[in-house]
Design an enzyme around this catalytic site. Sequence first.
Site: not given
Ligand code: BV8
Length: 248
Positions: A110, A126, A194-195, A237
């Site tokens: 974002v 997002h 992304t994770s 990256a």
């Molecule tokens: C939905 C914005 C359906 C906010 C984000 C229970 C209730 C409700 C929903 C759920 C539930 N259980 C599961 C869900 C679904 C849920 C979900 O998937 N949960 C997961 C955790 C299990 N999803 C949702 O809720 C989505 N909506 O399902 O709606 C629905 C249906 C009916 C009615 C209503 C709803 C919405 C999901 C969006 C949430 N918002 N972001 C904010 O920014 O605060 S998500 C948030 O995590 C981040 O924004 C990001 O987009 C997302 C993923 O994270 P990553 O980007 O992957 O980042 P992360 O830190 O995890 O990983 C970084 C990676 O980079 C690592 O792998 C690391 O090794 C690597 N790295 C680090 N440094 C480097 C590198 N790689 C290369 N080079 C480097 N230098």
Amino acid sequence: METVDSSSIPAKLRERLASAQKVLVLTGAGVSAESGVPTFRGGGNSAVWKGMPFDLISSAEMVERDLNAVWEWFDYRRDLLRDLKPNSAHEAIAIWQDRFSEFTLVTQNVDGLHQQAGSRDVVEVHGSIWRARCVACQEAIEIPRNGPRPNECQSCGERVRPDVVLFGELLPPGAFEYAAHMVANCEICFVVGTSALVYPAASLPEIAKANGALLCEVNSERTPLSNFCDFVLTGKAGELLPLLNSDL
Ligand code: BV8
């Protein structure tokens, strides 16, 4: 951390990239890590804000319960982002905009850093931290980088909230559907920083693979997606992606 040099890029991947027409990139927080933007997970920890895990403070439930706390969290992150710049990973991806006849960039981030690096038509599945949205009439309002954010809707006077997709919320209408259509028709899908844990965005590489695309992960760690990829480039990256442009 492995040393990264041009031998880190398999010749087969270079060949496929050289002849590719349709390329899609999906990015997550890792693409902005080298710009100084904290990631949410990785390195064994998870982002926490005032004792709350980030998937609680960044949730639909919290907007209902305590919108001021949600704004505090996003105000803090915008303040941090204000002085940060795109890194060489964003810049390498921006070059791909015109390198391929059909290029699509989908980001879970974002932070707006892809656009700052020159990427166009970025699919922000997002939302954006640089936008607010009216809780009543849904009007979107840009938040200036160096100015105060709006406290109320300029059209109807109601409260505003971050125009970001929080946990438990639907993605912007059409964004995921468009991304899913483009990823089902691409030749190469890169998944960068992304994770691969958050759905529905994490299902995009699965759609690519199911439709015959070459899947290439760029990450400093292994993820649940790694075993399904044709290529896994392990490292930063900002160091790996420019190597994919070295023959340009
Ligand atoms: C939905 C914005 C359906 C906010 C984000 C229970 C209730 C409700 C929903 C759920 C539930 N259980 C599961 C869900 C679904 C849920 C979900 O998937 N949960 C997961 C955790 C299990 N999803 C949702 O809720 C989505 N909506 O399902 O709606 C629905 C249906 C009916 C009615 C209503 C709803 C919405 C999901 C969006 C949430 N918002 N972001 C904010 O920014 O605060 S998500 C948030 O995590 C981040 O924004 C990001 O987009 C997302 C993923 O994270 P990553 O980007 O992957 O980042 P992360 O830190 O995890 O990983 C970084 C990676 O980079 C690592 O792998 C690391 O090794 C690597 N790295 C680090 N440094 C480097 C590198 N790689 C290369 N080079 C480097 N230098």
